[in-house]
Design a protein around this motif. Structure first.
Motif, PDB file in Angstrom:
ATOM      1  N   LYS A   1      -1.177   2.206  -8.830  1.00  0.00           N
ATOM      2  CA  LYS A   1      -2.596   1.944  -8.595  1.00  0.00           C
ATOM      3  C   LYS A   1      -2.910   1.737  -7.122  1.00  0.00           C
ATOM      4  N   ASN A   2      -2.192   0.839  -6.453  1.00  0.00           N
ATOM      5  CA  ASN A   2      -2.508   0.559  -5.052  1.00  0.00           C
ATOM      6  C   ASN A   2      -2.213   1.755  -4.157  1.00  0.00           C
ATOM      7  N   LYS A   3      -1.175   2.507  -4.481  1.00  0.00           N
ATOM      8  CA  LYS A   3      -0.906   3.745  -3.748  1.00  0.00           C
ATOM      9  C   LYS A   3      -2.076   4.702  -3.937  1.00  0.00           C
ATOM     10  N   ALA A   4      -2.537   4.860  -5.173  1.00  0.00           N
ATOM     11  CA  ALA A   4      -3.655   5.765  -5.459  1.00  0.00           C
ATOM     12  C   ALA A   4      -4.929   5.320  -4.752  1.00  0.00           C
ATOM     13  N   TYR A   5      -5.189   4.013  -4.736  1.00  0.00           N
ATOM     14  CA  TYR A   5      -6.377   3.509  -4.031  1.00  0.00           C
ATOM     15  C   TYR A   5      -6.311   3.880  -2.548  1.00  0.00           C
ATOM     16  N   GLY A   6      -5.133   3.692  -1.956  1.00  0.00           N
ATOM     17  CA  GLY A   6      -4.966   4.001  -0.538  1.00  0.00           C
ATOM     18  C   GLY A   6      -5.144   5.482  -0.247  1.00  0.00           C
ATOM     19  N   LEU A   7      -4.558   6.328  -1.076  1.00  0.00           N
ATOM     20  CA  LEU A   7      -4.670   7.769  -0.865  1.00  0.00           C
ATOM     21  C   LEU A   7      -6.111   8.247  -1.028  1.00  0.00           C
TER      22      LEU A   7
END
Length: 129
Positions: free
Chosen positions: A73-79
């Protein structure tokens, strides 16, 4: 720039100095310096995993792609935030919570300093598109 944006920028600089060091170690070192070892702010996962997600994707200068986080989730938010920033005027000043709303849309997800990381790195020109 908030404390987590500062941590992200310092972690990238740490990695530049240590030539291909470990992003996890870099994050831990700088957050200990900023927040104090073992503090809840130092251990906070959302900003850390957002930073590590950018590292995994190879979007940060001097940091090779790799496997650095299990967070999806946090990786996806950042990307997604980086994609949004890449589509707007580079000189436009965007606030963390405005960017967060753009990233999550209609979802009811609590903001947890992820965009501080993104905007800190973005404003310093450390994100590669």
């Amino acid at each position: 720039m908030g404390k987590y944006g500062e941590a992200a920028v310092k972690a990238v600089n740490y990695l530049k100095e240590h030539k291909h060091g470990d992003p996890i170690k870099a994050w831990n070192e700088v957050t200990i310096e900023i927040f104090g070892e073992g503090s809840s702010s130092q251990k906070k996962g959302c900003p850390k995993n957002t930073f590590l997600g950018l590292c995994e994707a190879g979007l940060l200068e001097s940091i090779p792609r790799g496997v650095y986080t299990n967070s999806k989730k946090n990786k996806a938010y950042g990307l997604k935030a980086v994609k949004i920033l890449g589509e707007i005027d580079k000189d436009k000043d965007i606030h963390q919570k405005v960017l967060w709303k753009e990233v999550i849309g209609d979802q009811n997800v609590k903001y947890n300093s992820q965009m501080d990381v993104i905007l800190g790195l973005w404003k310093e020109g450390m994100i590669r598109l």
